[in-house]
Design an enzyme around this catalytic site. Structure first.
Site, PDB file in Angstrom:
ATOM      1  N   GLY A   1     -29.565  10.643 -22.572  1.00 32.08           N
ATOM      2  CA  GLY A   1     -29.304   9.816 -23.685  1.00 32.08           C
ATOM      3  C   GLY A   1     -30.383   9.582 -24.838  1.00 32.08           C
ATOM      4  O   GLY A   1     -30.463  10.403 -24.746  1.00 32.08           O
ATOM      5  N   GLY A   2     -30.607   7.690 -25.240  1.00 32.53           N
ATOM      6  CA  GLY A   2     -31.500   7.681 -25.940  1.00 32.53           C
ATOM      7  C   GLY A   2     -33.186   8.202 -26.191  1.00 32.53           C
ATOM      8  O   GLY A   2     -33.399   8.202 -27.400  1.00 32.53           O
ATOM      9  N   MET A   3     -33.479   8.568 -25.433  1.00 39.68           N
ATOM     10  CA  MET A   3     -34.524   9.332 -24.958  1.00 39.68           C
ATOM     11  C   MET A   3     -34.912  11.073 -24.397  1.00 39.68           C
ATOM     12  O   MET A   3     -36.087  11.572 -24.972  1.00 39.68           O
ATOM     13  CB  MET A   3     -35.771   8.827 -24.045  1.00 39.68           C
ATOM     14  CG  MET A   3     -35.940   6.685 -24.580  1.00 39.68           C
ATOM     15  SD  MET A   3     -36.065   6.676 -25.861  1.00 39.68           S
ATOM     16  CE  MET A   3     -38.294   7.458 -25.431  1.00 39.68           C
TER      17      MET A   3
ATOM     18  N   LYS B   1     -36.499  18.614 -19.321  1.00 38.31           N
ATOM     19  CA  LYS B   1     -35.878  17.870 -20.054  1.00 38.31           C
ATOM     20  C   LYS B   1     -36.924  17.575 -21.629  1.00 38.31           C
ATOM     21  O   LYS B   1     -37.256  17.486 -21.650  1.00 38.31           O
ATOM     22  CB  LYS B   1     -37.144  15.979 -19.490  1.00 38.31           C
ATOM     23  CG  LYS B   1     -36.825  15.225 -20.315  1.00 38.31           C
ATOM     24  CD  LYS B   1     -36.787  13.855 -19.438  1.00 38.31           C
ATOM     25  CE  LYS B   1     -36.524  12.282 -20.270  1.00 38.31           C
ATOM     26  NZ  LYS B   1     -37.496  11.716 -19.675  1.00 38.31           N
TER      27      LYS B   1
ATOM     28  N   VAL C   1     -31.994  16.142 -20.002  1.00 38.92           N
ATOM     29  CA  VAL C   1     -32.487  16.876 -19.130  1.00 38.92           C
ATOM     30  C   VAL C   1     -31.033  17.931 -18.798  1.00 38.92           C
ATOM     31  O   VAL C   1     -29.794  17.893 -18.743  1.00 38.92           O
ATOM     32  CB  VAL C   1     -32.289  16.088 -17.714  1.00 38.92           C
ATOM     33  CG1 VAL C   1     -32.735  16.683 -16.361  1.00 38.92           C
ATOM     34  CG2 VAL C   1     -33.241  15.453 -18.631  1.00 38.92           C
TER      35      VAL C   1
ATOM     36  N   GLY D   1     -28.291  15.331 -17.933  1.00 39.07           N
ATOM     37  CA  GLY D   1     -28.715  14.084 -17.897  1.00 39.07           C
ATOM     38  C   GLY D   1     -28.613  14.293 -19.672  1.00 39.07           C
ATOM     39  O   GLY D   1     -29.032  14.786 -20.218  1.00 39.07           O
TER      40      GLY D   1
ATOM     41  N   ASP E   1     -39.447   1.996 -16.876  1.00 38.78           N
ATOM     42  CA  ASP E   1     -37.711   2.040 -16.086  1.00 38.78           C
ATOM     43  C   ASP E   1     -37.939   1.842 -14.593  1.00 38.78           C
ATOM     44  O   ASP E   1     -37.241   3.008 -14.271  1.00 38.78           O
ATOM     45  CB  ASP E   1     -37.211   2.490 -16.910  1.00 38.78           C
ATOM     46  CG  ASP E   1     -35.537   1.944 -16.808  1.00 38.78           C
ATOM     47  OD1 ASP E   1     -35.376   0.805 -16.746  1.00 38.78           O
ATOM     48  OD2 ASP E   1     -34.925   3.259 -16.930  1.00 38.78           O
TER      49      ASP E   1
END
Length: 640
Positions: free
Chosen positions: A38-40, A58, A43, A36, A156
């Site tokens: 993304g911008g944050m 993560k 993982v 996984g 979220d």
């Protein structure tokens, strides 16, 4: 040993794996593939040498555009997040094992879970039914109560961040943009962070204090609505569109929610001070689940598969229009409803897709990368048009398979076909360049539809053909062009049974008639209903038996739009029960080898839906049936 989905099982022996130059954290965690991103953060699947198990790790720190001060602030915030989540021990929240650091990263070590996301489940089943939706919603709520007690606001909550495991346990995951009590606000350009369709309206107020537990409860309300109704309550492509829809139409229509509707309405109150609190919502959900008359939820149509949980936000969309607010812009947008009927994709596959999208790749209608030459020097779009012109010149008449016994939907009267499906077929034909006189309607039934295509007696089937995984192995679908609910038709007056609900039909062991080879043969069996045998080829025959007092048929099972038409035609003799659990999506079917036709049909259907022509057809043919309100389906994606 690495399985196909990138998901390890606890106890997968590392000794049997070939040596590889893995990065090792603190001489303990071997970082494996990314599952996984993304911008944050990202993982990674990792092997814990000390405890001989696989875990999910993560990384919480991004590395772009940060000064030394902002990097340190991010590191401090990541530590607070890890510590806050580590305090949460709850069966409905992902388990945090540890927090470790390297020179350039803070890692949260979590349990590596198996299951599928709720988003995957909804893409496959669309509507889960009231009992199942209430059960999953109650579990999400329990998870939220636990994290809220720890001083964490998730921020979220959405189907993509809920994992549903075998046995039905729901687990809240992905706290990458969570708000931690005592932490500094994370801001970017003054727009709230999160996934727009699930964000509470107060987050966009100029004087907003930022995310609170009430905004998580709003997102839970959106998720409950999506599970029960099969769609988002407030649609829009941009943040301002969604917020305007909330302002102008604060109460979305309810078709399938039944006793869940008051819970959802309370959670979707635009005024956060009037919104249901967690305790009240819990009590109401428990009351829903105690109702013995709830219709059974449909069973999954395929076995649960092991999937890497999506711990990260979805790929970042195009920047929205500026909105005055104290937080940062959306870093995620949930995949639009209606896509991806071919099954769930693992976190790794999603990452690869995002990488391709970020690299500028996009696809033409023919499946070739747009702007590329494909295998030759001719542009793909030109090649596709030539293939279509060849197909069109070889088929001067368009043969469309339709039904002739479905009032208001598709019926033959005095040698003329009419109804919603007929108008849909003619509109598609017109977009393909066929005049009305060049369209030949061929009568089909539920049993022979695929054979009519195989024998080339029909080019298209527009005949309430429900899209299922099994049928997609035989024919190609474009759609959905309509979504119908599942329900029953019963006698208005019966000397033997007084049937007021689906529960009455099951409890009284009533024989139920449906069309042979329809999806309802399986639904009745799985739902524990007593089926009439042998089942006839058409629903009209079922209704004839229902009206025959000497026959032992007392209920007919089918889609609500089909039965509503029959009830309209036989009004005073039969009665339509409220829609039960689940929906059926109708698609335009064709042979898999007719790819030039499929591309044109997809483009035509998309235009029909987006232009408002679909709405006019609905009003002309189906509004008289007084079905619960429903809107046009999402336009089909006409790419690869």
């Amino acid at each position: 040993m690495r399985d196909e989905d990138g998901v390890g099982q606890a106890g997968d022996g590392a000794a049997s794996e070939p040596l590889a130059p893995y990065t090792v954290i603190q001489d303990r965690f071997e970082l494996r593939e990314t599952i996984g991103s993304g911008g944050m953060g990202e993982v990674r699947r990792a092997y814990d040498r000390r405890l001989d198990r696989f875990v999910a790790m993560k990384g919480l720190l991004g590395h772009t555009g940060r000064s030394a001060d902002t990097q340190q602030a991010a590191r401090d915030r990541a530590r607070r997040e890890a510590k806050a989540l580590a305090k949460v021990e709850h069966q409905n929240v992902v388990t945090v094992h540890d927090q470790v650091e390297t020179d350039d990263q803070v890692w949260i070590v979590m349990k590596l879970l198996e299951g599928r996301s709720l988003a995957d489940l909804l893409r496959h089943e669309r509507v889960l039914g009231v009992p199942r939706a209430a059960d999953i919603g109650l579990q999400i709520l329990h998870g939220l109560q636990a994290v809220h007690r720890a001083g964490v606001v998730h921020r979220d909550v959405k189907p993509g961040n809920v994992l549903v495991r075998d046995g039905g346990r729901a687990i809240l995951v992905d706290f990458g943009i969570a708000s931690i009590a005592g932490a500094n606000k994370l801001t970017k350009l003054g727009v709230p962070i999160g996934t727009p369709p699930y964000m509470a309206p107060e987050l966009f107020a100029p004087a907003s204090p930022g995310p609170k537990s009430a905004s998580d409860l709003w997102a839970l309300g959106v998720t409950l609505y999506e599970m029960a109704e099969g769609r988002l309550p407030f649609r829009g492509h941009e943040v301002w569109e969604i917020q305007e829809n909330i302002r102008s139409t604060p109460e979305p229509p309810y078709r399938y929610s039944g006793p869940l509707a008051p819970v959802i309405q309370g959670l979707l109150d635009p005024d956060k001070d009037r919104r249901l609190d967690a305790d009240t919502a819990e009590a109401m959900l428990r009351e829903v689940l105690r109702d013995p008359d709830l219709p059974a939820a449909p069973l999954p149509e395929q076995p649960t598969q092991a999937a890497a949980p999506d711990f990260t936000p979805d790929p970042e969309p195009a920047a929205p229009a500026p909105v005055a607010a104290p937080e940062e812009p959306s870093v995620a947008r949930e995949e639009k409803q209606g896509g991806g009927r071919r099954g769930w994709k693992t976190g790794l596959a999603v990452v690869l897709a995002a990488v391709l999208a970020g690299g500028g790749w996009y696809f033409s209608r023919d499946g070739e990368p747009s702007g590329s030459s494909g295998s030759g020097s001719e542009p793909a779009a030109t090649a596709a048009e030539k293939r279509w012109e060849k197909w069109r010149s070889a088929n001067e008449v368009l043969r469309v398979g339709v039904k002739k016994d479905q009032p208001q939907l598709s019926e033959e009267k005095d040698g003329e076909y009419q109804g919603f499906d007929i108008s849909m077929a003619l509109a598609i034909a017109k977009a393909l360049g066929y005049e009305k006189g060049d369209v030949l309607f061929v009568p089909v039934n539920t049993e022979n539809r695929s054979t009519m295509l195989d024998n080339k007696r029909a080019h298209l089937i527009v005949a309430s053909y429900s899209i299922t995984d099994e049928r997609e192995k035989e024919v190609d679908f474009v759609g959905a062009y309509f979504r119908a609910g599942r329900t029953f038709l019963v006698r208005e007056k019966s000397t033997q049974y007084d049937l007021r609900s689906a529960a009455d039909i099951k409890q009284k062991d009533v024989r139920v008639c449906t069309a042979a080879h329809s999806t309802y043969e399986r639904h009745l069996k799985e739902g524990g209903y007593k089926a009439y045998a042998p089942q006839p080829a058409s629903y009209e025959t079922c209704v004839d038996k229902l009206l025959d007092e000497t026959a032992d048929v007392y209920a007919v099972a089918s889609d609500d739009v089909l039965l509503a038409g029959l009830a309209y035609e036989k009004r005073g003799q039969v009665r339509l029960l409220d829609s039960g659990a689940g929906t059926e999506e109708y698609g335009v079917a064709m042979r898999p080898e007719d790819q030039p036709l499929k591309g044109k049909v997809c483009t035509a259907l998309r235009q029909i839906i987006t232009s408002g022509e679909w709405d006019r057809m609905y009003k002309d043919h189906l509004a008289v049936l007084n079905l619960p309100p429903w809107d046009a389906p999402d336009p089909p994606k006409c790419g690869a």
